[in-house]
Each structure stands twice: as C-alpha cells, then as structure tokens.
Enzyme design. Structure first.
Site, PDB file in Angstrom:
ATOM      1  N   ASP A 349       0.883  -1.164   0.000  1.00  0.00           N
ATOM      2  CA  ASP A 349       0.000   0.000   0.000  1.00  0.00           C
ATOM      3  C   ASP A 349       0.925   1.219   0.000  1.00  0.00           C
ATOM      4  O   ASP A 349       2.087   1.105   0.410  1.00  0.00           O
ATOM      5  CB  ASP A 349      -0.883  -0.039   1.250  1.00  0.00           C
ATOM      6  CG  ASP A 349      -1.699   1.224   1.402  1.00  0.00           C
ATOM      7  OD1 ASP A 349      -2.287   1.670   0.399  1.00  0.00           O
ATOM      8  OD2 ASP A 349      -1.726   1.776   2.517  1.00  0.00           O
ATOM      9  N   ASP A 543      -1.504  -0.977   6.223  1.00  0.00           N
ATOM     10  CA  ASP A 543      -1.628  -0.459   7.588  1.00  0.00           C
ATOM     11  C   ASP A 543      -2.520  -1.332   8.457  1.00  0.00           C
ATOM     12  O   ASP A 543      -2.658  -1.082   9.644  1.00  0.00           O
ATOM     13  CB  ASP A 543      -2.127   0.989   7.584  1.00  0.00           C
ATOM     14  CG  ASP A 543      -3.504   1.127   6.945  1.00  0.00           C
ATOM     15  OD1 ASP A 543      -4.162   0.094   6.714  1.00  0.00           O
ATOM     16  OD2 ASP A 543      -3.922   2.260   6.675  1.00  0.00           O
ATOM     17  N   ASP A 547      -6.817  -1.794   4.694  1.00  0.00           N
ATOM     18  CA  ASP A 547      -6.445  -2.854   3.764  1.00  0.00           C
ATOM     19  C   ASP A 547      -6.748  -4.252   4.292  1.00  0.00           C
ATOM     20  O   ASP A 547      -6.161  -5.226   3.830  1.00  0.00           O
ATOM     21  CB  ASP A 547      -4.952  -2.747   3.432  1.00  0.00           C
ATOM     22  CG  ASP A 547      -4.638  -1.449   2.714  1.00  0.00           C
ATOM     23  OD1 ASP A 547      -5.337  -1.120   1.746  1.00  0.00           O
ATOM     24  OD2 ASP A 547      -3.689  -0.767   3.140  1.00  0.00           O
TER      25      ASP A 547
END
Length: 647
Positions: A349, A543, A547
């Site tokens: 991410d 995180d 996600d």
C-alpha cells in the site's frame, strides 16, 4: 510455549522462567551424580570379580537416578496408548542392554546402558538450555507491562493493578517507569523508550495530546495520562497474547516432522524386533544367535530414536520467532516464517506504508510577493479548516496563531476552497475552480502533488505544493528486498495517478495501480496470485485497517505502522511494530535463515542415522557409535538450532 489464561503475563512469565531454570538445574545435578556413581561402578567392576546380579545392583543405582524420569514418561505414554515415543525407545534399549548379559553367550552391557541413559539426559539438558535461551530472546516482551499503575483517585495517587484501572482514569507515569495502559497525555512532556515494542533505540518525544502506548518507558519528565483502553485490550496485552500463541501455528517443517515421527517410530520398533528374532531362525544355535542379533537390535533402537528431529526443528522456529521479536517483528506462528522465506512478490500500500501518510508543504511558488508572505496568507485563511491540507499549511507557518494578524469573514465554498478577509484584503485559497470563480489567471505547476492556489483581491498571487512525503527508509527497503530474492514489487493505492507514478518511479517499483477502491485492490491481488509461481508466496504490506480485505487474501499479511493499531494486530500474520518498511527485508532474512537451519538439522540427522542404522544391521556399529548417532546428533542439532536466535 503454553498459553497463559490470565492477564498477569509478567508474573506468569517470571514463574515459568523460574520453573524452567529449576528443572535444568535439577537435571544437571542428576547427571553429575550419575556420572560419579557410574565411574565408581566401573572401578568396582574392574577391581572386584563380581557376579552378574551383583554388577546389576551397582549399576542400577546410577541408571535409576538419571533415568527415572525417562522410565516414568515411557510408562505414562504406554498408559495413554502412546507406545512409540523417544522415551519408550530409550527405555526398551537400555533395559535390554541391562539384561542382555544374562542370556547365553551374552556380554554384559551394564555400563553401556547407564552411559546411553546418561547421554540421553545430557541431550535433554542441552535442549532445556537452548529452550531457555530462546525464551530469553522474547522474555523482554513478557516484562513490558508493570505489575502496578499509579492512578489518581480522590486527589491522591494510588498504586493498583492495571486490571483495576478504568477507561478515562488518569495514571501518573514517573521517569523510569513503564506506561501501564494505552492513553493520551494530558499533562507533561517527555521522551519514551519504545524499544520493547519496536526494536528501535531512538526515543520518541511526547507532549500533551499525544498518544502513548503501554510498555514504553518514560525517560524524562512526569506524565499524566488519561487511559483510553482497559488492560485486557491494551497494546501490551494483545502483543503478549500474539507471542504466546505463536507456537500453536506449526510450520510445514514441524508438521512434517510430527507426521514423520508417528510413522517412522513404529516402523523402526518392528524392524528392531524382526532384526532380533528372524535372523536367528536361520542359525544353527538359535539362542546364541539371538543374543548377537538382540544386541544389534538394541543398537538399532538407540540409533533410530528421532530426538534430533523432534526436538531441534520446533526449537529452531521458536528461536527464529524470538530473534525476530527482538527486532520489533512479531510473527504469529512458525508457518508464517515458512511462507515468508519463500516470498517472491511483495505488494505495498502507499499511504502510511511507503509514505508518511502526512501532508506537508514541499514547494512554494509566489508571484509578485515573497514566499513567506504567500504562506502567511494561506495559513491564516485555513486557520479554522479541519482538512489535512489546512493542517499542513498551518504546520508550515507555525507563527500564524500568534502574529496578531486579523482574519474575518471566512467562507468555505464546497469543492473550491476557502475565502477570507485578512486585514483589509480578500484572500482566496483553493483549487483551480476557486481561481476561476474569483477571476484569477492561474497556471499549472510542474511539481507533483496537491496544488493550492492563492489569489489576493482577485489577482493571482502564486501557489503552494502539498504532498505526502516518502519515508527515508522506503528506498532502502526496496533495494534490500531485491537483495533477498524478491522478484516483483508492486504498489496498489487509492491515490491519484500522477502521485502514484511519481512515487513508483522514485522508488523503482515494478508495477503499480492507482485510484483503486478496496474492492479493486482485492481484484488486482487475485490477478497477482493467479500469475505467481506456485512455489513462491505473495506478501501484502499495509496499515492493517483500510487494507484488511487484501491482508486477508494475501499469502502473508504484514501490518506496517501498526504501533497501537488493534486492527493491524488482529488482521495481519506478521506485525512490524513501527512504520519502518526496512524491517520487511530483515524479517525475510530471519525467515530464510531459520528455514536453512531447520533444513540442515533434518538432512544431517537423517543422513547420520541412516548410515549408522545400516552399520548396526550388519553388526559393525558399537553401542558407543549408537549413542553418538542418537544423543550426539541431538546435541549438535540443538546447538545448531540456537543459531536461529541470532539476527
């Protein structure tokens, strides 16, 4: 590691450590006493001409001193239907050695029987020592929460158990003390040592309004902290539960060894029985031949004991998990070390993982006025804004609240920006729509990021570039990941295309997708999983909150920046306890090293045992060689396993 059912992790850990040390100490005493008595028995045997039963009596004493626990374990196993344990094999082999001298043409093996049991206990002593070292590697986690919390009640500071502190109460943390519960600082400034949680030695500065986590050490000033979580839900409790439960998730190697031992042990027992009784059927004198072949069968049993495998492989993974925890890398189970060692694709991410997730001013391009004046006007107009962009502008001009400049008639125009009167000028701050609304002739900027345009009384005054900053460790992390053997690095983000392109090019990422919704990330993840090598694994690094669906779908979910994030600890398979992406290649290196050590133990132990088993079958292997093939190999494997602790 056994799971503690209470919340008093520190006390349980301390008691467990003391019990472990006591067990190792008692075993060492037994070994020393047995060795002295064995030496005395050998001297007596050589000086005096004793009958067979008299020799048995003088050797049975050291045998029982050092072997009574093994005999007990074997008896309990038989009572529970578990015949084929290493204790059962050792019991049968040594009892056989004690009695073989009473058979026709049998040579007394009393000293050898005691010697075998003695060295079996030496092997277990080494195992206990190695396990103690492994426990020490994670015991710092077990001591990260104090037994008491100093809580303010009715104007007094009272020392109570952390479990008795309610959410919303204020606790006092003096210099040198650990923070007992998660909370928010309401008074005081200090530096916190977060090494027990993150593995980092650099202190973290905190002031009023900052979040503090249980387990950190207050290094300087006195802090008053309002608790936000109960003891059972605090960061420390969740971390301790994670580490304690890690042993429940066995690696493929451990599972293979367990299955192997269940099949292998009965086979070698029946093979030893066949070796003892079938060849003598073809001999002229059955009893004499049986004595010879029974001796070979006993050697065969001693060699075949799978201690080296059963002990060393789980110990290796336990050491690897402990070593990783020292670096602030929490692994939820040995199976995830297995998977991590095979990582070929890493998917990141962007926001909060490769970047700070915090907007900051990166460039100021004024027209007609200087940079400071442009920033001064923008910060004042954004004074009341709760948007991250407003916060970034105020942070870049910290004197905005104290310079006495008068701001009035602030008006927020949805989708455009904010317009306000600063002193006697109308200042408009926003996007291109705002500039067109006030008639200002704006122009594009070559910088990547969010462009904030400023107009004064309808005249264009310049623009400010705001962007999310790359973490300084991100470049190092990408470079080191490739060095560990990761072949593909991907970035998935919901951010704009130009921002994603800029980050990807700067870091040298192989593939990236931008402007994705959470469901889009899952779809793209499915494509990556379908196209990867079956032998390799795919890790997703995020995180752990936004996600969660992708973390769950990946082969390995890794939570970045998870310090204090309950969702990250719950959702991820591996938790990096700070927001440093360079910890990921460290985790992969630890996993690869752990797997290599386990593989060395498996290949070495099986190879030596097969060789000596063949020699034993043909009567070439002695009892001494059998002891080496069993206990000696076990000690070497255990010592090798302790290398997994070193990171």
């Amino acid at each position: 590691m056994p799971q503690c059912k209470c919340h008093c992790h520190c006390k349980c850990s301390s008691a467990s450590q003391q019990e472990h040390h006591s067990t190792v100490r008692d075993k060492l005493v037994q070994i020393i006493v047995c060795a002295l008595l064995l030496a005395a028995a050998i001297i007596v045997e050589r000086i005096y001409c004793l009958q067979m039963w008299q020799l048995l009596l003088i050797y049975i004493v050291p045998y029982l001193i050092v072997g009574h626990e093994t005999l007990k374990e074997a008896a309990e196993g038989i009572a529970h239907g578990e015949f084929f344990s290493e204790h059962f094999l050792m019991t049968i082999a040594t009892l056989g050695a004690l009695t073989i001298g009473f058979l026709p043409q049998g040579e007394p093996e009393f000293a050898e029987a005691v010697f075998v049991m003695l060295f079996f206990q030496v092997g277990e002593l080494f195992e206990g020592y190695a396990e103690g070292q492994s426990r020490k590697s994670i015991v710092h986690l077990m001591n990260i929460r104090p037994d008491t919390a100093n809580v303010e009640r009715e104007g007094e500071v009272v020392a109570v158990s952390p479990e008795q502190v309610q959410i919303g109460e204020v606790v006092v943390v003096r210099p040198g003390e650990r923070v007992p519960l998660d909370g928010i600082v309401v008074e005081g400034t200090s530096q916190l040592n977060t090494m027990a949680l993150t593995g980092e030695s650099l202190p973290r500065e905190v002031a009023v309004g900052d979040e503090v986590l249980s387990g950190c050490i207050n290094m300087q000033g006195l802090l008053r902290v309002r608790t936000t979580k109960a003891a059972a839900e605090s960061t420390v409790s969740k971390i301790l539960a994670l580490v304690e439960n890690a042993s429940e998730h066995k690696s493929k190697s451990e599972t293979f060894i367990s299955r192997f031992a269940r099949i292998y042990t009965p086979i070698v027992v029946f093979a030893a029985i066949a070796l003892a009784f079938i060849p003598p059927l073809f001999a002229t004198n059955y009893l004499d031949a049986m004595t010879i072949w029974l001796h070979r069968a006993l050697v065969f049993l001693i060699v075949s004991c799978p201690c080296a495998l059963v002990i060393s492989v789980p110990l290796t993974f336990f050491g690897g998990i402990g070593g990783a925890s020292r670096k602030g890398i929490l692994v939820k189970g040995a199976n995830f070390l297995d998977a991590l060692a095979k990582t070929e694709t890493v998917v990141f991410d962007k926001t909060g993982t490769l970047t700070h997730g915090h907007f900051a001013v990166t460039a100021i391009h004024p027209e007609q006025i200087d940079e400071q004046h442009l920033l001064h006007l923008a910060a004042h107009v954004e004074h009341y804004s709760t948007h991250p962009i407003g916060a970034a502008l105020r942070e870049a001009f910290p004197n905005e609240a104290t310079d006495g400049c008068l701001v009035s008639e602030a008006e927020e125009i949805a989708g455009h920006g904010i317009r306000a009167k600063v002193e006697d000028k109308i200042v408009s701050v926003g996007n291109t729509k705002m500039m067109e609304l006030v008639g200002a002739q704006w122009h594009e900027c070559h910088h990547c990021g969010t462009i904030i345009h400023v107009a004064i009384d309808g005249e264009y005054a310049g623009h400010i570039v705001i962007n999310d900053q790359l973490k300084p460790e991100s470049t190092k992390a990408i470079r080191q990941l490739r060095a560990t053997g990761v072949s593909k690095i991907v970035m998935l983000t919901g951010d704009r295309k130009d921002v994603a392109d800029n980050v990807a090019h700067e870091l040298g990422i192989d593939q990236w997708q931008s402007e994705l919704l959470p469901t889009d990330k899952v779809k793209y993840m499915e494509q990556l999983l379908a196209n990867k090598d079956r032998r390799g694994t795919l890790a997703f690094v995020g995180d752990g909150i936004n996600d969660a669906p992708v973390l769950a779908r990946a082969d390995i979910g890794i939570a970045m920046g998870a310090l204090g994030s309950d969702a990250a600890i719950e959702a991820a398979d591996i938790v990096l306890m700070d927001d440093n992406p360079a910890k990921l290649p460290t985790a992969i290196r630890i996993a690869k090293r752990t797997i290599n050590i386990a593989r060395q133990n498996v290949i070495g132990a099986i190879g030596i045992k097969i060789a000596v088993l063949i020699l034993a079958t043909f009567g070439i292997a002695s009892m001494t060689l059998a002891v080496f093939a069993d206990v000696g190999v076990t000690i070497l494997a255990v010592l090798n396993a302790t290398r997994a602790l070193k990171t």
